[in-house]
Design a protein around this motif. Structure first.
Motif, mmCIF file in Angstrom:
data_model
loop_
_atom_site.group_PDB
_atom_site.id
_atom_site.type_symbol
_atom_site.label_atom_id
_atom_site.label_comp_id
_atom_site.label_asym_id
_atom_site.label_seq_id
_atom_site.Cartn_x
_atom_site.Cartn_y
_atom_site.Cartn_z
ATOM 1 N N LEU A 187 0.843 -1.200 0.000
ATOM 2 C CA LEU A 187 0.000 0.000 0.000
ATOM 3 C C LEU A 187 0.874 1.244 0.000
ATOM 4 N N LYS A 188 1.952 1.227 0.818
ATOM 5 C CA LYS A 188 2.839 2.396 0.895
ATOM 6 C C LYS A 188 3.555 2.609 -0.431
ATOM 7 N N ARG A 189 4.046 1.489 -1.042
ATOM 8 C CA ARG A 189 4.758 1.645 -2.309
ATOM 9 C C ARG A 189 3.836 2.134 -3.423
ATOM 10 N N LEU A 190 2.553 1.600 -3.459
ATOM 11 C CA LEU A 190 1.600 2.070 -4.470
ATOM 12 C C LEU A 190 1.283 3.546 -4.290
ATOM 13 N N THR A 191 1.142 3.951 -3.026
ATOM 14 C CA THR A 191 0.828 5.353 -2.746
ATOM 15 C C THR A 191 1.964 6.257 -3.212
ATOM 16 N N ALA A 192 3.242 5.772 -2.984
ATOM 17 C CA ALA A 192 4.405 6.584 -3.373
ATOM 18 C C ALA A 192 4.571 6.623 -4.878
ATOM 19 N N SER A 193 4.292 5.465 -5.548
ATOM 20 C CA SER A 193 4.557 5.417 -6.987
ATOM 21 C C SER A 193 3.429 6.027 -7.807
ATOM 22 N N LEU A 194 2.163 5.849 -7.357
ATOM 23 C CA LEU A 194 1.038 6.341 -8.156
ATOM 24 C C LEU A 194 0.626 7.756 -7.813
ATOM 25 N N ALA A 195 1.019 8.216 -6.581
ATOM 26 C CA ALA A 195 0.630 9.566 -6.130
ATOM 27 C C ALA A 195 -0.835 9.840 -6.430
ATOM 28 N N PRO A 196 -1.770 9.100 -5.846
ATOM 29 C CA PRO A 196 -3.197 9.279 -6.145
ATOM 30 C C PRO A 196 -3.665 10.691 -5.805
ATOM 31 N N PRO A 197 -4.578 11.255 -6.601
ATOM 32 C CA PRO A 197 -5.123 12.582 -6.283
ATOM 33 C C PRO A 197 -5.939 12.522 -4.990
ATOM 34 N N ASP A 198 -6.211 13.722 -4.467
ATOM 35 C CA ASP A 198 -6.949 13.779 -3.192
ATOM 36 C C ASP A 198 -8.329 13.121 -3.288
ATOM 37 N N SER A 199 -8.875 13.009 -4.488
ATOM 38 C CA SER A 199 -10.216 12.443 -4.664
ATOM 39 C C SER A 199 -10.209 10.920 -4.676
ATOM 40 N N VAL A 200 -9.002 10.296 -4.497
ATOM 41 C CA VAL A 200 -8.907 8.833 -4.491
ATOM 42 C C VAL A 200 -8.332 8.388 -3.147
ATOM 43 N N ARG A 201 -8.951 7.353 -2.568
ATOM 44 C CA ARG A 201 -8.461 6.819 -1.293
ATOM 45 C C ARG A 201 -8.093 5.357 -1.483
ATOM 46 N N LEU A 202 -6.807 5.010 -1.031
ATOM 47 C CA LEU A 202 -6.358 3.628 -1.082
ATOM 48 C C LEU A 202 -6.461 3.039 0.328
ATOM 49 N N SER A 203 -6.999 1.792 0.438
ATOM 50 C CA SER A 203 -7.137 1.146 1.752
ATOM 51 C C SER A 203 -7.046 -0.373 1.575
ATOM 52 N N ILE A 204 -6.838 -1.048 2.725
ATOM 53 C CA ILE A 204 -6.751 -2.513 2.711
ATOM 54 C C ILE A 204 -8.084 -3.071 3.199
ATOM 55 N N VAL A 205 -8.689 -3.960 2.399
ATOM 56 C CA VAL A 205 -9.979 -4.567 2.733
ATOM 57 C C VAL A 205 -9.853 -6.071 2.506
ATOM 58 N N ASP A 206 -9.897 -6.854 3.593
ATOM 59 C CA ASP A 206 -9.812 -8.320 3.494
ATOM 60 C C ASP A 206 -8.576 -8.761 2.707
ATOM 61 N N GLY A 207 -7.370 -8.180 2.989
ATOM 62 C CA GLY A 207 -6.145 -8.577 2.317
ATOM 63 C C GLY A 207 -6.023 -8.053 0.897
ATOM 64 N N ARG A 208 -6.962 -7.226 0.476
ATOM 65 C CA ARG A 208 -6.912 -6.630 -0.865
ATOM 66 C C ARG A 208 -6.655 -5.134 -0.721
ATOM 67 N N ILE A 209 -5.985 -4.559 -1.732
ATOM 68 C CA ILE A 209 -5.804 -3.103 -1.766
ATOM 69 C C ILE A 209 -6.897 -2.545 -2.663
ATOM 70 N N VAL A 210 -7.713 -1.655 -2.112
ATOM 71 C CA VAL A 210 -8.890 -1.151 -2.816
ATOM 72 C C VAL A 210 -8.749 0.349 -3.009
ATOM 73 N N ALA A 211 -9.013 0.791 -4.248
ATOM 74 C CA ALA A 211 -9.001 2.225 -4.575
ATOM 75 C C ALA A 211 -10.427 2.672 -4.819
ATOM 76 N N GLU A 212 -10.824 3.819 -4.221
ATOM 77 C CA GLU A 212 -12.163 4.352 -4.377
ATOM 78 C C GLU A 212 -12.096 5.853 -4.598
ATOM 79 N N GLY A 213 -13.063 6.362 -5.417
ATOM 80 C CA GLY A 213 -13.139 7.798 -5.637
ATOM 81 C C GLY A 213 -13.214 8.147 -7.101
ATOM 82 N N GLU A 214 -12.670 9.334 -7.462
ATOM 83 C CA GLU A 214 -12.700 9.837 -8.828
ATOM 84 C C GLU A 214 -11.291 10.246 -9.254
ATOM 85 N N ALA A 215 -10.979 9.992 -10.569
ATOM 86 C CA ALA A 215 -9.645 10.357 -11.070
ATOM 87 C C ALA A 215 -9.694 10.498 -12.584
#
Length: 462
Positions: A2-30
Protein backbone atom coordinates in the motif's frame (compact mmCIF):
# COMPACT_ATOMS: atom_id res chain seq x y z
CA UNK A 1 2.52 -2.73 -0.94
CA UNK A 2 0.00 0.00 0.00
CA UNK A 3 2.84 2.40 0.89
CA UNK A 4 4.76 1.64 -2.31
CA UNK A 5 1.60 2.07 -4.47
CA UNK A 6 0.83 5.35 -2.75
CA UNK A 7 4.40 6.58 -3.37
CA UNK A 8 4.56 5.42 -6.99
CA UNK A 9 1.04 6.34 -8.16
CA UNK A 10 0.63 9.57 -6.13
CA UNK A 11 -3.20 9.28 -6.14
CA UNK A 12 -5.12 12.58 -6.28
CA UNK A 13 -6.95 13.78 -3.19
CA UNK A 14 -10.22 12.44 -4.66
CA UNK A 15 -8.91 8.83 -4.49
CA UNK A 16 -8.46 6.82 -1.29
CA UNK A 17 -6.36 3.63 -1.08
CA UNK A 18 -7.14 1.15 1.75
CA UNK A 19 -6.75 -2.51 2.71
CA UNK A 20 -9.98 -4.57 2.73
CA UNK A 21 -9.81 -8.32 3.49
CA UNK A 22 -6.14 -8.58 2.32
CA UNK A 23 -6.91 -6.63 -0.87
CA UNK A 24 -5.80 -3.10 -1.77
CA UNK A 25 -8.89 -1.15 -2.82
CA UNK A 26 -9.00 2.22 -4.58
CA UNK A 27 -12.16 4.35 -4.38
CA UNK A 28 -13.14 7.80 -5.64
CA UNK A 29 -12.70 9.84 -8.83
CA UNK A 30 -9.64 10.36 -11.07
CA UNK A 31 -8.68 11.36 -14.63
CA UNK A 32 -8.40 8.57 -17.19
CA UNK A 33 -4.54 9.03 -17.31
CA UNK A 34 -4.24 8.14 -13.60
CA UNK A 35 -6.69 5.27 -14.01
CA UNK A 36 -4.52 3.89 -16.87
CA UNK A 37 -1.38 4.00 -14.65
CA UNK A 38 -3.33 2.31 -11.81
CA UNK A 39 -4.48 -0.48 -14.17
CA UNK A 40 -0.84 -1.13 -15.22
CA UNK A 41 0.20 -1.33 -11.55
CA UNK A 42 -2.67 -3.73 -10.85
CA UNK A 43 -1.51 -5.99 -13.68
CA UNK A 44 2.03 -6.08 -12.28
CA UNK A 45 0.78 -6.96 -8.78
CA UNK A 46 -1.37 -9.78 -10.09
CA UNK A 47 1.76 -11.83 -10.77
CA UNK A 48 2.12 -12.69 -7.09
CA UNK A 49 1.20 -9.75 -4.86
CA UNK A 50 -2.16 -8.84 -3.35
CA UNK A 51 -5.07 -7.83 -5.58
CA UNK A 52 -5.23 -4.17 -6.46
CA UNK A 53 -8.94 -3.37 -7.06
CA UNK A 54 -9.55 -0.09 -8.90
CA UNK A 55 -13.14 -0.82 -9.98
CA UNK A 56 -14.42 1.68 -7.43
CA UNK A 57 -12.58 4.58 -9.10
CA UNK A 58 -14.79 6.65 -11.41
CA UNK A 59 -13.32 8.21 -14.55
CA UNK A 60 -13.77 12.00 -14.38
CA UNK A 61 -12.18 12.88 -17.68
CA UNK A 62 -14.14 15.41 -19.80
CA UNK A 63 -15.16 12.84 -22.41
CA UNK A 64 -16.56 10.44 -19.79
CA UNK A 65 -18.38 13.27 -18.06
CA UNK A 66 -20.02 14.29 -21.32
CA UNK A 67 -21.02 10.69 -22.09
CA UNK A 68 -22.60 10.36 -18.68
CA UNK A 69 -24.58 13.54 -19.16
CA UNK A 70 -25.71 12.41 -22.62
CA UNK A 71 -26.93 9.05 -21.37
CA UNK A 72 -28.79 10.74 -18.55
CA UNK A 73 -30.54 12.91 -21.16
CA UNK A 74 -31.37 9.88 -23.33
CA UNK A 75 -32.81 8.07 -20.27
CA UNK A 76 -34.93 11.10 -19.52
CA UNK A 77 -36.29 11.10 -23.08
CA UNK A 78 -37.09 7.38 -22.91
CA UNK A 79 -39.33 7.91 -19.88
CA UNK A 80 -41.36 10.59 -21.65
CA UNK A 81 -44.81 9.50 -22.91
CA UNK A 82 -45.16 10.14 -26.62
CA UNK A 83 -41.40 9.79 -27.35
CA UNK A 84 -39.76 6.61 -28.68
CA UNK A 85 -35.93 6.64 -28.96
CA UNK A 86 -34.94 4.41 -31.90
CA UNK A 87 -31.18 5.17 -32.10
CA UNK A 88 -28.57 7.28 -30.28
CA UNK A 89 -24.76 7.53 -30.35
CA UNK A 90 -21.69 9.73 -29.66
CA UNK A 91 -19.18 10.34 -32.47
CA UNK A 92 -16.22 12.79 -32.58
CA UNK A 93 -17.62 14.86 -29.72
CA UNK A 94 -21.07 15.09 -31.37
CA UNK A 95 -24.34 13.56 -30.14
CA UNK A 96 -26.86 11.91 -32.48
CA UNK A 97 -30.41 10.78 -31.67
CA UNK A 98 -33.42 9.65 -33.77
CA UNK A 99 -36.90 8.26 -33.13
CA UNK A 100 -40.66 8.99 -33.05
CA UNK A 101 -42.42 11.84 -31.32
CA UNK A 102 -46.09 12.65 -30.75
CA UNK A 103 -46.69 16.41 -31.21
CA UNK A 104 -48.44 16.40 -27.83
CA UNK A 105 -45.33 14.96 -26.14
CA UNK A 106 -42.64 17.02 -24.37
CA UNK A 107 -40.20 19.05 -26.53
CA UNK A 108 -36.86 17.12 -26.61
CA UNK A 109 -34.95 20.40 -27.06
CA UNK A 110 -36.45 21.89 -23.89
CA UNK A 111 -35.51 18.73 -21.96
CA UNK A 112 -31.81 19.50 -22.60
CA UNK A 113 -32.06 22.28 -20.04
CA UNK A 114 -30.11 21.41 -16.89
CA UNK A 115 -28.33 18.39 -18.42
CA UNK A 116 -25.05 20.31 -19.23
CA UNK A 117 -25.18 18.77 -22.72
CA UNK A 118 -24.25 21.40 -25.33
CA UNK A 119 -27.37 21.83 -27.56
CA UNK A 120 -25.13 22.90 -30.46
CA UNK A 121 -23.55 19.44 -30.52
CA UNK A 122 -26.89 17.55 -30.49
CA UNK A 123 -28.26 16.36 -33.87
CA UNK A 124 -31.86 15.05 -33.61
CA UNK A 125 -34.27 13.53 -36.13
CA UNK A 126 -37.83 13.04 -34.87
CA UNK A 127 -40.59 11.56 -37.03
CA UNK A 128 -44.28 12.32 -36.41
CA UNK A 129 -46.53 9.62 -34.88
CA UNK A 130 -49.70 9.51 -32.75
CA UNK A 131 -49.17 7.83 -29.41
CA UNK A 132 -51.86 5.50 -28.02
CA UNK A 133 -51.01 6.52 -24.48
CA UNK A 134 -54.37 7.30 -22.76
CA UNK A 135 -53.31 10.82 -21.80
CA UNK A 136 -52.56 11.74 -25.46
CA UNK A 137 -55.75 10.10 -26.71
CA UNK A 138 -57.65 12.05 -24.04
CA UNK A 139 -56.11 15.33 -25.23
CA UNK A 140 -56.96 14.61 -28.89
CA UNK A 141 -60.52 13.55 -28.02
CA UNK A 142 -61.00 16.73 -25.99
CA UNK A 143 -59.69 18.83 -28.89
CA UNK A 144 -61.75 17.06 -31.59
CA UNK A 145 -65.02 16.43 -29.73
CA UNK A 146 -65.05 19.64 -27.70
CA UNK A 147 -67.27 18.17 -24.94
CA UNK A 148 -69.85 20.51 -23.32
CA UNK A 149 -69.30 21.73 -19.78
CA UNK A 150 -71.73 19.08 -18.57
CA UNK A 151 -69.44 16.24 -19.73
CA UNK A 152 -66.19 15.25 -18.03
CA UNK A 153 -63.54 13.07 -19.71
CA UNK A 154 -61.10 11.19 -17.46
CA UNK A 155 -58.79 8.19 -17.42
CA UNK A 156 -59.96 5.24 -15.31
CA UNK A 157 -57.89 2.03 -15.34
CA UNK A 158 -56.31 2.91 -18.74
CA UNK A 159 -59.80 3.55 -20.15
CA UNK A 160 -61.13 6.94 -21.19
CA UNK A 161 -64.49 7.46 -19.52
CA UNK A 162 -67.03 10.18 -20.34
CA UNK A 163 -69.58 11.11 -17.68
CA UNK A 164 -72.36 13.69 -17.55
CA UNK A 165 -75.14 14.96 -19.81
CA UNK A 166 -75.05 15.93 -23.49
CA UNK A 167 -77.38 16.35 -26.49
CA UNK A 168 -77.87 13.31 -28.73
CA UNK A 169 -75.86 14.99 -31.54
CA UNK A 170 -72.72 15.11 -29.37
CA UNK A 171 -73.31 11.55 -28.16
CA UNK A 172 -73.45 10.37 -31.81
CA UNK A 173 -70.09 12.02 -32.54
CA UNK A 174 -68.60 10.47 -29.40
CA UNK A 175 -69.86 7.02 -30.44
CA UNK A 176 -68.16 7.40 -33.83
CA UNK A 177 -64.89 8.38 -32.12
CA UNK A 178 -65.20 5.37 -29.81
CA UNK A 179 -65.52 3.02 -32.81
CA UNK A 180 -62.39 4.48 -34.41
CA UNK A 181 -60.39 4.06 -31.20
CA UNK A 182 -61.43 0.44 -30.81
CA UNK A 183 -59.03 -0.50 -33.64
CA UNK A 184 -56.04 -0.36 -31.29
CA UNK A 185 -56.28 2.50 -28.86
CA UNK A 186 -57.66 2.60 -25.34
CA UNK A 187 -61.38 1.99 -24.83
CA UNK A 188 -63.58 5.10 -24.95
CA UNK A 189 -66.55 4.45 -22.65
CA UNK A 190 -69.50 6.84 -23.15
CA UNK A 191 -72.11 4.66 -21.44
CA UNK A 192 -72.29 7.11 -18.52
CA UNK A 193 -73.26 10.09 -20.67
CA UNK A 194 -76.98 10.81 -20.37
CA UNK A 195 -78.91 12.00 -23.41
CA UNK A 196 -80.56 15.34 -22.54
CA UNK A 197 -82.33 15.99 -25.84
CA UNK A 198 -86.04 16.80 -25.38
CA UNK A 199 -87.14 13.41 -26.77
CA UNK A 200 -84.74 11.55 -24.47
CA UNK A 201 -85.88 13.61 -21.47
CA UNK A 202 -89.51 12.83 -22.25
CA UNK A 203 -88.70 9.11 -22.62
CA UNK A 204 -86.83 9.12 -19.29
CA UNK A 205 -89.77 10.79 -17.54
CA UNK A 206 -92.15 8.23 -19.05
CA UNK A 207 -89.99 5.25 -18.02
CA UNK A 208 -89.76 6.68 -14.50
CA UNK A 209 -93.57 6.86 -14.37
CA UNK A 210 -93.91 3.28 -15.69
CA UNK A 211 -91.41 2.05 -13.06
CA UNK A 212 -93.38 3.89 -10.42
CA UNK A 213 -96.57 2.15 -11.54
CA UNK A 214 -94.90 -1.27 -11.64
CA UNK A 215 -93.82 -0.83 -8.02
CA UNK A 216 -97.41 -0.20 -6.90
CA UNK A 217 -99.28 -3.12 -5.30
CA UNK A 218 -102.52 -3.85 -7.10
CA UNK A 219 -101.29 -2.55 -10.49
CA UNK A 220 -100.01 -4.82 -13.28
CA UNK A 221 -98.55 -3.11 -16.35
CA UNK A 222 -99.16 -5.36 -19.37
CA UNK A 223 -98.02 -3.06 -22.20
CA UNK A 224 -96.51 0.40 -22.54
CA UNK A 225 -95.06 2.36 -25.47
CA UNK A 226 -94.25 5.85 -26.72
CA UNK A 227 -95.20 6.91 -30.27
CA UNK A 228 -95.37 10.27 -31.96
CA UNK A 229 -94.96 12.20 -28.74
CA UNK A 230 -97.77 10.28 -27.03
CA UNK A 231 -97.61 7.59 -24.36
CA UNK A 232 -99.73 4.44 -24.21
CA UNK A 233 -100.17 2.08 -21.27
CA UNK A 234 -102.57 -0.75 -20.39
CA UNK A 235 -102.92 -3.40 -17.71
CA UNK A 236 -104.86 -4.47 -14.64
CA UNK A 237 -105.77 -2.39 -11.61
CA UNK A 238 -107.38 -3.24 -8.28
CA UNK A 239 -109.89 -0.51 -7.25
CA UNK A 240 -108.10 -0.28 -3.90
CA UNK A 241 -104.75 0.47 -5.58
CA UNK A 242 -103.27 3.93 -6.10
CA UNK A 243 -104.80 6.07 -8.86
CA UNK A 244 -102.46 5.94 -11.92
CA UNK A 245 -103.57 9.44 -12.89
CA UNK A 246 -102.57 10.80 -9.48
CA UNK A 247 -99.17 9.11 -9.75
CA UNK A 248 -98.37 11.28 -12.78
CA UNK A 249 -97.85 14.18 -10.41
CA UNK A 250 -94.17 15.09 -10.12
CA UNK A 251 -93.06 12.96 -13.12
CA UNK A 252 -93.01 15.83 -15.68
CA UNK A 253 -95.13 13.65 -17.99
CA UNK A 254 -97.93 15.64 -19.68
CA UNK A 255 -101.20 13.93 -18.61
CA UNK A 256 -102.82 15.07 -21.89
CA UNK A 257 -100.36 12.86 -23.82
CA UNK A 258 -101.03 9.71 -21.74
CA UNK A 259 -103.57 7.17 -23.02
CA UNK A 260 -104.35 4.50 -20.41
CA UNK A 261 -106.58 1.43 -20.37
CA UNK A 262 -106.98 -0.32 -17.02
CA UNK A 263 -109.10 -3.42 -16.53
CA UNK A 264 -110.65 -4.32 -13.18
CA UNK A 265 -109.19 -7.15 -11.12
CA UNK A 266 -108.94 -8.09 -7.45
CA UNK A 267 -105.37 -8.31 -6.26
CA UNK A 268 -104.38 -11.10 -3.90
CA UNK A 269 -101.84 -8.82 -2.25
CA UNK A 270 -102.44 -9.28 1.51
CA UNK A 271 -102.79 -5.49 1.99
CA UNK A 272 -105.78 -5.39 -0.35
CA UNK A 273 -107.30 -8.61 0.99
CA UNK A 274 -107.18 -7.14 4.51
CA UNK A 275 -108.98 -4.00 3.32
CA UNK A 276 -111.71 -6.04 1.64
CA UNK A 277 -112.08 -8.32 4.67
CA UNK A 278 -112.35 -5.33 6.98
CA UNK A 279 -115.07 -3.80 4.79
CA UNK A 280 -116.98 -7.09 4.44
CA UNK A 281 -116.66 -8.51 7.97
CA UNK A 282 -116.57 -5.26 10.01
CA UNK A 283 -114.48 -6.88 12.77
CA UNK A 284 -115.25 -5.75 16.33
CA UNK A 285 -112.76 -3.57 18.16
CA UNK A 286 -111.55 -6.62 20.07
CA UNK A 287 -110.29 -8.26 16.84
CA UNK A 288 -107.16 -7.21 14.99
CA UNK A 289 -106.36 -8.26 11.41
CA UNK A 290 -102.63 -8.16 10.59
CA UNK A 291 -100.23 -9.48 7.96
CA UNK A 292 -97.54 -11.86 9.24
CA UNK A 293 -95.11 -13.40 6.71
CA UNK A 294 -97.63 -13.08 3.88
CA UNK A 295 -100.50 -14.57 5.92
CA UNK A 296 -103.52 -12.69 7.27
CA UNK A 297 -103.96 -13.43 10.95
CA UNK A 298 -107.05 -12.58 13.02
CA UNK A 299 -106.38 -12.25 16.74
CA UNK A 300 -108.75 -11.36 19.57
CA UNK A 301 -112.22 -12.02 20.91
CA UNK A 302 -115.48 -11.88 18.98
CA UNK A 303 -119.06 -13.15 19.19
CA UNK A 304 -119.60 -16.69 17.90
CA UNK A 305 -121.61 -15.39 14.94
CA UNK A 306 -118.79 -13.16 13.77
CA UNK A 307 -116.23 -15.95 14.17
CA UNK A 308 -118.39 -18.20 11.99
CA UNK A 309 -118.51 -15.51 9.29
CA UNK A 310 -114.70 -15.15 9.50
CA UNK A 311 -114.27 -18.93 9.12
CA UNK A 312 -116.45 -18.89 6.02
CA UNK A 313 -114.37 -16.05 4.54
CA UNK A 314 -111.19 -18.03 5.30
CA UNK A 315 -112.51 -21.02 3.34
CA UNK A 316 -113.36 -18.84 0.34
CA UNK A 317 -109.93 -17.18 0.37
CA UNK A 318 -108.08 -20.50 0.61
CA UNK A 319 -109.37 -21.36 -2.89
CA UNK A 320 -107.41 -18.33 -4.18
CA UNK A 321 -104.27 -19.28 -2.28
CA UNK A 322 -104.65 -16.61 0.42
CA UNK A 323 -104.39 -17.75 4.05
CA UNK A 324 -106.73 -16.20 6.62
CA UNK A 325 -105.73 -17.68 9.97
CA UNK A 326 -108.66 -17.56 12.42
CA UNK A 327 -107.19 -20.12 14.83
CA UNK A 328 -106.31 -17.40 17.35
CA UNK A 329 -109.86 -16.06 17.64
CA UNK A 330 -111.66 -16.65 20.94
CA UNK A 331 -115.37 -16.48 21.50
CA UNK A 332 -116.26 -13.32 23.39
CA UNK A 333 -117.48 -14.02 26.92
CA UNK A 334 -120.65 -11.98 27.34
CA UNK A 335 -121.95 -13.81 30.40
CA UNK A 336 -122.41 -10.54 32.26
CA UNK A 337 -124.80 -9.38 29.49
CA UNK A 338 -126.91 -12.52 29.35
CA UNK A 339 -129.22 -11.54 32.23
CA UNK A 340 -129.85 -8.11 30.72
CA UNK A 341 -130.27 -9.63 27.26
CA UNK A 342 -132.87 -12.06 28.58
CA UNK A 343 -134.73 -9.25 30.36
CA UNK A 344 -134.91 -7.24 27.10
CA UNK A 345 -136.01 -10.18 24.97
CA UNK A 346 -138.76 -11.20 27.41
CA UNK A 347 -140.25 -7.70 27.35
CA UNK A 348 -143.29 -7.13 25.10
CA UNK A 349 -145.20 -3.91 24.39
CA UNK A 350 -148.95 -4.63 24.09
CA UNK A 351 -151.64 -2.84 22.04
CA UNK A 352 -155.41 -2.60 21.99
CA UNK A 353 -157.28 -4.11 19.04
CA UNK A 354 -156.78 -2.11 15.88
CA UNK A 355 -154.42 0.39 17.59
CA UNK A 356 -150.83 1.23 16.58
CA UNK A 357 -150.03 3.28 19.69
CA UNK A 358 -149.68 1.48 23.05
CA UNK A 359 -151.90 2.49 25.88
CA UNK A 360 -150.71 4.58 28.87
CA UNK A 361 -150.29 1.43 30.95
CA UNK A 362 -147.28 0.57 28.72
CA UNK A 363 -145.38 3.76 29.61
CA UNK A 364 -143.47 2.21 32.58
CA UNK A 365 -142.59 -0.77 30.39
CA UNK A 366 -141.21 1.52 27.69
CA UNK A 367 -139.22 3.54 30.24
CA UNK A 368 -137.64 0.40 31.70
CA UNK A 369 -136.98 -1.08 28.24
CA UNK A 370 -135.23 2.11 27.04
CA UNK A 371 -132.93 2.07 30.06
CA UNK A 372 -132.13 -1.61 29.55
CA UNK A 373 -131.38 -1.15 25.85
CA UNK A 374 -129.04 1.81 26.52
CA UNK A 375 -127.23 -0.10 29.26
CA UNK A 376 -126.85 -3.21 27.09
CA UNK A 377 -125.59 -1.19 24.09
CA UNK A 378 -122.96 0.57 26.22
CA UNK A 379 -121.78 -2.69 27.84
CA UNK A 380 -121.53 -4.31 24.39
CA UNK A 381 -119.44 -1.38 23.12
CA UNK A 382 -117.13 -1.75 26.11
CA UNK A 383 -116.68 -5.40 25.12
CA UNK A 384 -115.76 -4.44 21.56
CA UNK A 385 -119.01 -5.48 19.85
CA UNK A 386 -122.05 -3.66 18.49
CA UNK A 387 -125.57 -4.43 19.66
CA UNK A 388 -128.59 -4.20 17.36
CA UNK A 389 -132.21 -4.50 18.53
CA UNK A 390 -134.86 -5.87 16.20
CA UNK A 391 -138.39 -4.56 17.00
CA UNK A 392 -140.92 -7.01 15.51
CA UNK A 393 -144.55 -5.96 15.32
CA UNK A 394 -147.34 -8.59 15.65
CA UNK A 395 -151.13 -8.62 15.30
CA UNK A 396 -154.07 -10.89 16.03
CA UNK A 397 -156.07 -12.60 13.32
CA UNK A 398 -158.91 -10.11 13.33
CA UNK A 399 -159.46 -8.52 9.91
CA UNK A 400 -157.71 -8.98 6.58
CA UNK A 401 -154.11 -10.30 6.49
CA UNK A 402 -152.80 -7.29 4.52
CA UNK A 403 -154.24 -4.91 7.09
CA UNK A 404 -152.76 -6.97 9.90
CA UNK A 405 -149.32 -6.85 8.25
CA UNK A 406 -149.54 -3.04 7.99
CA UNK A 407 -150.69 -2.72 11.60
CA UNK A 408 -147.83 -4.93 12.85
CA UNK A 409 -145.21 -2.85 10.98
CA UNK A 410 -146.78 0.40 12.21
CA UNK A 411 -146.69 -0.87 15.80
CA UNK A 412 -142.91 -1.60 15.47
CA UNK A 413 -142.30 1.89 14.01
CA UNK A 414 -144.26 3.46 16.88
CA UNK A 415 -142.18 1.66 19.51
CA UNK A 416 -138.99 2.75 17.76
CA UNK A 417 -140.16 6.38 17.86
CA UNK A 418 -141.07 6.09 21.55
CA UNK A 419 -137.69 4.54 22.39
CA UNK A 420 -135.93 7.32 20.41
CA UNK A 421 -137.73 9.87 22.60
CA UNK A 422 -136.28 8.07 25.61
CA UNK A 423 -132.69 8.44 24.38
CA UNK A 424 -132.11 5.22 22.43
CA UNK A 425 -129.93 5.91 19.35
CA UNK A 426 -132.01 5.30 16.17
CA UNK A 427 -129.19 3.36 14.45
CA UNK A 428 -129.46 0.66 17.15
CA UNK A 429 -133.10 -0.10 16.34
CA UNK A 430 -134.36 -2.17 13.42
CA UNK A 431 -138.05 -2.79 12.65
CA UNK A 432 -140.09 -5.41 10.88
CA UNK A 433 -143.74 -6.42 10.68
CA UNK A 434 -144.59 -10.11 11.21
CA UNK A 435 -148.36 -9.77 10.91
CA UNK A 436 -150.09 -12.88 12.28
CA UNK A 437 -147.35 -15.32 11.35
CA UNK A 438 -145.42 -15.38 14.65
CA UNK A 439 -148.07 -15.59 17.42
CA UNK A 440 -146.89 -15.72 21.01
CA UNK A 441 -149.83 -18.01 21.98
CA UNK A 442 -152.51 -19.75 19.92
CA UNK A 443 -155.36 -17.43 18.83
CA UNK A 444 -158.01 -19.78 20.19
CA UNK A 445 -156.57 -19.59 23.70
CA UNK A 446 -158.12 -17.52 26.46
CA UNK A 447 -155.64 -14.65 26.06
CA UNK A 448 -154.68 -15.29 22.44
CA UNK A 449 -155.76 -12.08 20.72
CA UNK A 450 -154.65 -9.65 23.43
CA UNK A 451 -151.25 -11.37 23.86
CA UNK A 452 -150.51 -11.47 20.14
CA UNK A 453 -151.13 -7.72 19.67
CA UNK A 454 -147.60 -6.78 20.69
CA UNK A 455 -144.04 -5.69 19.72
CA UNK A 456 -141.27 -8.13 20.68
CA UNK A 457 -137.50 -7.37 20.92
CA UNK A 458 -134.62 -9.52 19.70
CA UNK A 459 -131.00 -8.66 20.59
CA UNK A 460 -128.22 -9.24 18.00
CA UNK A 461 -124.48 -8.76 18.48
CA UNK A 462 -121.99 -7.94 15.68
Amino acid sequence: MLKRLTASLAPPDSVRLSIVDGRIVAEGEAPDTWISRARAAAQQLSAGGPVFDISGVRDVSPQVREAERWHAYVSRLETQPGIIVADQKISDGQFYIAGLRDPLGADPQSLLSGTEVDPARVHAQWQFYQSLEPEFVLKRLTASLYPPDTVRLSIVDDRIVAEGEAPDTWIDRARAAARQLSAGGPEFDISKVRDVSPEARAAEHWQYYVSRLEAQPGIIVAQQSARGGHFYISGLRDPLAADPQALLSGTDVDPARVHAQWQFYQSLDPKFVVKRLTAALSPPKTVQLSIIQGRIVAVGEAPAGWINRARAAAEQLSADGVVLDVSQLRELNLAELNHLRQAIQTTDIFFSSGKVVPGPEQTPVLDRLADQIKEFAQSARNSGVTARFMLTGHSDTTGRETANASISAARAETVRALLNKRGVAPELLLVRGAGTFEPAVPENSLTGSSTNRRVSITVNLD
